[in-house]
Design a protein around this motif. Structure first.
Motif, PDB file in Angstrom:
ATOM      1  N   SER A 226       1.410  -1.202   0.150  1.00  0.00           N
ATOM      2  CA  SER A 226      -0.107  -0.391  -0.469  1.00  0.00           C
ATOM      3  C   SER A 226       1.077   1.553   0.137  1.00  0.00           C
ATOM      4  CB  SER A 226      -0.941   0.096   1.261  1.00  0.00           C
ATOM      5  OG  SER A 226      -2.021  -1.267   0.856  1.00  0.00           O
ATOM      6  N   VAL A 227       2.554   1.110   0.534  1.00  0.00           N
ATOM      7  CA  VAL A 227       3.007   2.263   0.964  1.00  0.00           C
ATOM      8  C   VAL A 227       3.509   2.462  -0.489  1.00  0.00           C
ATOM      9  CG1 VAL A 227       4.983   3.464   2.056  1.00  0.00           C
ATOM     10  CG2 VAL A 227       2.641   2.474   2.992  1.00  0.00           C
ATOM     11  N   ALA A 228       3.798   1.629  -1.308  1.00  0.00           N
ATOM     12  CA  ALA A 228       4.632   1.833  -2.704  1.00  0.00           C
ATOM     13  C   ALA A 228       3.741   2.183  -3.672  1.00  0.00           C
ATOM     14  CB  ALA A 228       5.066   0.370  -2.930  1.00  0.00           C
ATOM     15  N   THR A 229       2.695   2.803  -3.215  1.00  0.00           N
ATOM     16  CA  THR A 229       1.683   2.322  -4.371  1.00  0.00           C
ATOM     17  C   THR A 229       0.997   4.047  -4.042  1.00  0.00           C
ATOM     18  OG1 THR A 229       0.428  -0.129  -4.448  1.00  0.00           O
ATOM     19  CG2 THR A 229      -0.696   2.009  -5.244  1.00  0.00           C
ATOM     20  N   VAL A 230       0.765   4.449  -2.963  1.00  0.00           N
ATOM     21  CA  VAL A 230       1.053   5.654  -2.772  1.00  0.00           C
ATOM     22  C   VAL A 230       2.217   6.621  -3.638  1.00  0.00           C
ATOM     23  CG1 VAL A 230       0.908   7.581  -0.755  1.00  0.00           C
ATOM     24  CG2 VAL A 230      -0.382   5.492  -0.728  1.00  0.00           C
ATOM     25  N   MET A 231       3.812   5.791  -2.877  1.00  0.00           N
ATOM     26  CA  MET A 231       4.619   6.481  -3.211  1.00  0.00           C
ATOM     27  C   MET A 231       4.642   6.617  -4.767  1.00  0.00           C
ATOM     28  SD  MET A 231       7.288   4.794  -0.451  1.00  0.00           S
ATOM     29  CE  MET A 231       8.635   5.737  -1.021  1.00  0.00           C
ATOM     30  N   HIS A 232       4.784   5.617  -5.669  1.00  0.00           N
ATOM     31  CA  HIS A 232       4.557   5.119  -6.859  1.00  0.00           C
ATOM     32  C   HIS A 232       3.679   6.480  -7.274  1.00  0.00           C
ATOM     33  CE1 HIS A 232       5.222   3.384 -10.613  1.00  0.00           C
ATOM     34  NE2 HIS A 232       4.073   4.235 -11.175  1.00  0.00           N
TER      35      HIS A 232
END
Length: 353
Positions: A226-232
Motif C-alpha cells: 500500500s505504501v509503495a502504491t502511494v509513493m508511486h
C-alpha cells in the motif's frame, strides 16, 4: 467424521450446556450458556467462535469411552468447514480447494509462473522487476486478480452473516471484535496458560504466537504494498526502493514473520490430533500454509538475489504464488480469518447489545 455435523453439534452442545465445567475456557462457552436451545444460526456461530484450542476436550469427563462420546472441537471443526463451503461463491471452488488444496495450489503456482516467464519477452518499462515485466502489465494482471476475489469474498460474508442472524453493526462491536482478534484472546486458554493443541497434559502459547506471526506478517506485507502504491502514484517515486525505505522495511519484516509463522504452524499441524479437527480438509489446510510460505520465502529471495541471474525465475515464482494466493483467497483457509472476525462481531452484539 459425522454424517450430520449440525445435528451432532446440537446434541453435544446440550450436554455441554448442562455441565458447564468449561465455562471460562473461551468465547464459545459464554455464548453457549446464554442459550437454552440451539437453532442452526446459534450452532454455526459457535462453530466459528471456536479456535480449536482443544482445552475443553482435554478437560472433559464425557469423551470416549464415555457413552456421551463428546468431541466438541471435532464436531465444531466439521460444522465450521461446512459453513465456509456453503457460504463460498461459487461453493464448488470452496469444496475443491479444501479437498485437494495442496495439489491445486502447486498446479496454479506452476502454471502462473510459466505464464510470467513467457511474459518476460514483452518489453519492460523501468528498473529492477519492471525491466522484466512492465508496471502496466503488472497492474493489468493483479488489479482484477485482487478485486474480483474480494467481491466473491464479500458475497460469501454476506451469506454467512445472514445465516448466523447478524444484525446492525455498531462501532463498539467492531472495537470489541478487533481487540479480540489482535491479541488472539481465544487461543490464550481459560486461565491464560495457552492451549494443549499438541498434548493434553501440556499448555503452550506456541499456536497463538505462530498465528500472530502470520497475521502481523501478512498485514506488514500488505502495508508495504500500500505504501509503495502511494509513493508511486502520489509522489512519483517508482520502485525499486532501498533497504531503509518504508516499503522495504515493512515488507522484509513482514516476510520474515510470515516465513517463521507458516513454518511454525506447519510443524504444529503435523503434531496435532487430527481426530479433533476436520480430517477431510487437511489437504487444504496444508496447501494454504505452504502457499503463504512460498509467497513470503520467494519474496525474500527475490530481494536478496534480485541483482543476479536468478531474478527472472524468482520473479516468475513469486508473482505466480501471489496471483495464486489472490485467486484462492475466497476459498482457501485465508477466508477463515474473515469469517472468524464476523463471528467475533456477532458475539460482541450478543454481549453489548
Amino acid at each position: 467424521m459425522y454424517s450430520n455435523p449440525l445435528e451432532e453439534a446440537a446434541r453435544q452442545a446440550q450436554i455441554c450446556n448442562a455441565c458447564r465445567y468449561c465455562e471460562g475456557y473461551c468465547a464459545v462457552f459464554p455464548a453457549m450458556h446464554a442459550e437454552r436451545a440451539f437453532a442452526e444460526a446459534d450452532l454455526v456461530q459457535l462453530a466459528n467462535l471456536c479456535h480449536n484450542c482443544q482445552n475443553c476436550y482435554s478437560a472433559c469427563q464425557y469423551t470416549a469411552p464415555h457413552e456421551f462420546d463428546l468431541n466438541l472441537p471435532g464436531v465444531l471443526a466439521e460444522l465450521r468447514q461446512e459453513s465456509w463451503e456453503e457460504a463460498a461463491f461459487p461453493a464448488a471452488l470452496g469444496r475443491a480447494f479444501h479437498r485437494s488444496g495442496t495439489m491445486l495450489a502447486l498446479a496454479l503456482i506452476a502454471g502462473f509462473a510459466v505464464l510470467f516467464l513467457a511474459a518476460r519477452n514483452l518489453p519492460g518499462d523501468g528498473e529492477g522487476f519492471y525491466a522484466v515485466l512492465s508496471h502496466n502489465a503488472m497492474v493489468a494482471i493483479f488489479v482484477p486478480a485482487f478485486v474480483l476475489p474480494l467481491m466473491a469474498l464479500g458475497v460469501s460474508l454476506r451469506r454467512y452473516w445472514k445465516r448466523i442472524g447478524g444484525g446492525r453493526i455498531r462501532l463498539a462491536h467492531l472495537q470489541n471484535a478487533f481487540g479480540s482478534a489482535a491479541t488472539m484472546r481465544n487461543l490464550a486458554g481459560g486461565h491464560g496458560d495457552g492451549c494443549n493443541f499438541q498434548d493434553e497434559d501440556r499448555f503452550s502459547h506456541a499456536r497463538r504466537a505462530m498465528h500472530q506471526a502470520v497475521m502481523y506478517g501478512f498485514l506488514l506485507c500488505f502495508a508495504a504494498t500500500s505504501v509503495a502504491t502511494v509513493m508511486h502514484y502520489a509522489f512519483d517515486m517508482p520502485a525499486p526502493y532501498g533497504l531503509f525505505s518504508l516499503p522495504k522495511l515493512l515488507g522484509v519484516t513482514g516476510g520474515i514473520l510470515l516465513c517463521l509463522g507458516t513454518l511454525g504452524l506447519l510443524r504444529l499441524k503435523t503434531m496435532g490430533r487430527p481426530e479433533l479437527q476436520a480430517p477431510d480438509v487437511r489437504g487444504g489446510e496444508f496447501g494454504f500454509i505452504l502457499l503463504l510460505f512460498t509467497v513470503s520465502a520467494s519474496g525474500l529471495l527475490l530481494y536478496m538475489l534480485g541483482s543476479t541471474p536468478a531474478l527472472e525465475p524468482l520473479l516468475a515464482l513469486h508473482l505466480g504464488a501471489v496471483l495464486t494466493f489472490f485467486v484462492l483467497t475466497p476459498y482457501s483457509k485465508m477466508a477463515h480469518g474473515f469469517f472468524r472476525l464476523a463471528a467475533l462481531v456477532r458475539d460482541a452484539q450478543r454481549k453489548l447489545g
